[in-house]
Design an enzyme around this catalytic site. Structure first.
Site, PDB file in Angstrom:
ATOM      1  N   LYS A 153       4.046  -6.868   4.196  1.00 40.94           N
ATOM      2  CA  LYS A 153       3.775  -5.488   3.813  1.00 40.94           C
ATOM      3  C   LYS A 153       3.413  -4.698   5.061  1.00 40.94           C
ATOM      4  O   LYS A 153       2.880  -5.248   6.034  1.00 40.94           O
ATOM      5  CB  LYS A 153       2.664  -5.389   2.751  1.00 40.94           C
ATOM      6  N   GLU A 170       6.532   4.855   7.131  1.00 40.06           N
ATOM      7  CA  GLU A 170       6.115   6.059   6.419  1.00 40.06           C
ATOM      8  C   GLU A 170       6.956   7.261   6.854  1.00 40.06           C
ATOM      9  O   GLU A 170       6.959   7.643   8.022  1.00 40.06           O
ATOM     10  CB  GLU A 170       4.630   6.314   6.669  1.00 40.06           C
ATOM     11  N   THR A 184       0.812  -6.917  13.373  1.00 40.22           N
ATOM     12  CA  THR A 184       0.894  -5.517  12.943  1.00 40.22           C
ATOM     13  C   THR A 184       1.136  -5.300  11.466  1.00 40.22           C
ATOM     14  O   THR A 184       1.817  -4.362  11.107  1.00 40.22           O
ATOM     15  CB  THR A 184       1.944  -4.724  13.743  1.00 40.22           C
ATOM     16  N   THR A 234       0.864  -1.184   0.000  1.00 41.73           N
ATOM     17  CA  THR A 234       0.000   0.000   0.000  1.00 41.73           C
ATOM     18  C   THR A 234       0.903   1.238   0.000  1.00 41.73           C
ATOM     19  O   THR A 234       1.323   1.684  -1.045  1.00 41.73           O
ATOM     20  CB  THR A 234      -0.974  -0.003   1.201  1.00 41.73           C
ATOM     21  N   SER A 237      -6.376  10.873  -0.599  1.00 44.67           N
ATOM     22  CA  SER A 237      -6.521  11.826  -1.721  1.00 44.67           C
ATOM     23  C   SER A 237      -5.829  11.285  -2.976  1.00 44.67           C
ATOM     24  O   SER A 237      -5.158  10.280  -2.958  1.00 44.67           O
ATOM     25  CB  SER A 237      -5.941  13.158  -1.328  1.00 44.67           C
ATOM     26  N   ASN A 272       0.072  10.538   5.694  1.00 47.12           N
ATOM     27  CA  ASN A 272      -1.203  10.177   6.299  1.00 47.12           C
ATOM     28  C   ASN A 272      -2.269  11.252   6.108  1.00 47.12           C
ATOM     29  O   ASN A 272      -3.470  10.957   6.078  1.00 47.12           O
ATOM     30  CB  ASN A 272      -0.985   9.846   7.786  1.00 47.12           C
TER      31      ASN A 272
END
Length: 403
Positions: A179, A274, A190, A153, A403, A398
């Site tokens: 992933k 991230e 997790t 993702t 979007s 995040n």
């Protein structure tokens, strides 16, 4: 940008486990977003799942199917979590299982569904259903890396590792993919992880091996303190190779290799967290129990003040000290606490060392990887936890997620 993490090279195929991947346009057209793992008859499968009360529809159904039959196929989609979708979400997941079952000639209960992506949206069944027969047409033993890409993702790098274990009776091979980049916090696993071995392993022993390895890997990482609704880690033994069980001499070597493989997969998630610019190891010793050591490590790992300081490369060790002090440890005596960054000792016996030089600590925290050593001075137990820093890009990723 992932921290010292590269795309895996060739992953070792596992006899009796075949992958296929396709583009179903669940996310954006142009990249695979569905994967199917097909297992030979006789395989054993163990799994651990999220403890989040709002477990996603595929988690609910996978648990139910594992209790009813021996799995023959695992279906994974990315881009849509099918979580928070109520009864319709479960019905859609069941339809997916039935379509796979019809294509492979197995029972629907032998298919386990997995999803990852945006929460609260229904699966785009009009795109998923036509993709399933295409998946079932071309599973191959060398499909591991393609599957690792398909389940991504916000990951920037596919994650996969292989291990070969030489035992007295022969060689056992293990390969796994995972992933995850955000919404990472221990409470089972997790993220999503799929590991297979060609060994023949009894179901009870396979389950025990998985749970032991999970605690030392996926349950020892955190990125942001958020446990997903979709977490799952699956271990499949295809039975194509030699027999391994807890009563055989090679069992410890097999479990050790599994633990190392899963730790590599878990650390790859943290390295690809991230917005991450730092990979941080938190090593706590001198505790009265492993649970106590983990509690201290996770308190530091979940401190936004420590994580932002790490992003800045700022050796503001007071943030570490404050986090240790508020960890849920009864009667912690501060005069027993030591803190160091790699080999730079900062606090000894609860007080700053007279020879501490901030420039030395700043050099450590400027590195892409470093270790925070915390000694509690109250016992012989210890634990290791891996985490990342908290950067501007974490907020941006995040904030823009949908979007």
């Amino acid at each position: 940008m992932a921290v010292n993490l590269r795309e895996p090279g060739a992953l070792a195929p596992i006899a009796g486990a075949r992958w296929a991947s396709v583009d179903a346009a669940i996310k954006k057209p142009g990249g695979d977003d569905m994967a199917l793992l097909v297992l030979d008859e006789g395989a054993t499968v163990a799994g651990v799942f999220t403890r989040n009360v709002f477990a996603a529809a595929p988690v609910v159904l996978a648990r139910r199917h594992m209790a009813a039959a021996s799995p023959r196929a695992l279906l994974i989609n990315s881009g849509n979590a099918n979580a928070g979708t109520g009864r319709q979400g479960e019905a859609d997941a069941l339809v997916c299982c039935r379509r796979v079952a019809d294509s492979l000639g197995v029972a629907a209960e032998q298919v386990l569904p997995f999803s990852t992506g945006v929460i609260g949206q229904m699966l785009p069944m009009s795109r998923i259903e036509p993709a399933i027969p295409r998946l079932a047409e071309a599973p191959a033993e060398d499909g591991w890396l393609a599957a690792a890409r398909a389940i991504m993702t916000t990951d920037t790098v596919p994650k996969g590792f292989s291990r070969r274990v030489e035992l007295d009776e022969g060689t056992v091979t293990l390969t796994g993919i995972s992933k995850g980049s955000g919404m990472i916090r221990p409470d089972m696993a997790t993220m999503l992880a799929f590991i297979a071995t060609d060994a023949t392993v009894p179901a009870a022993d396979l389950d025990a091996a998985l749970r032991e390895a999970v605690n030392a890997s996926f349950n020892s990482i955190t990125v942001d303190g958020d446990t997903s609704t979709n977490d799952a880690a699956m271990l499949c033994a295809t039975g194509a190779g030699m027999a391994v069980d807890r009563h055989k001499p090679g069992w410890a070597a097999f479990v050790g290799a599994l633990r190392e493989l899963m730790a590599d997969l878990a650390c790859a998630i943290v390295r690809d967290a991230e917005g991450a610019t730092r990979f941080i190891t938190l090593s706590v010793d001198g505790a009265t129990s492993v649970d106590e050591a983990r509690a201290v490590a996770f308190t530091v790992a979940h401190s936004p003040l420590f994580k932002t300081a790490a992003f800045a490369g700022d050796p503001n060790w007071g943030r570490i000290l404050a986090a240790v002090g508020r960890a849920p440890v009864a009667d912690l005596a501060i005069d027993g606490v030591d803190i160091a960054l790699d080999d730079v000792a900062i606090v000894a016996g609860g007080q700053p060392r007279a020879d501490y030089r901030e420039a030395e600590a700043a050099e450590v925290m400027s590195r892409a990887e470093f270790t925070v050593h915390i000694g509690l001075g109250r016992g012989d137990a210890g634990a290791t936890v891996w985490t990342s820093d908290l950067s501007y890009d974490y907020v941006r990723i995040n904030a823009e997620y949908r979007s």
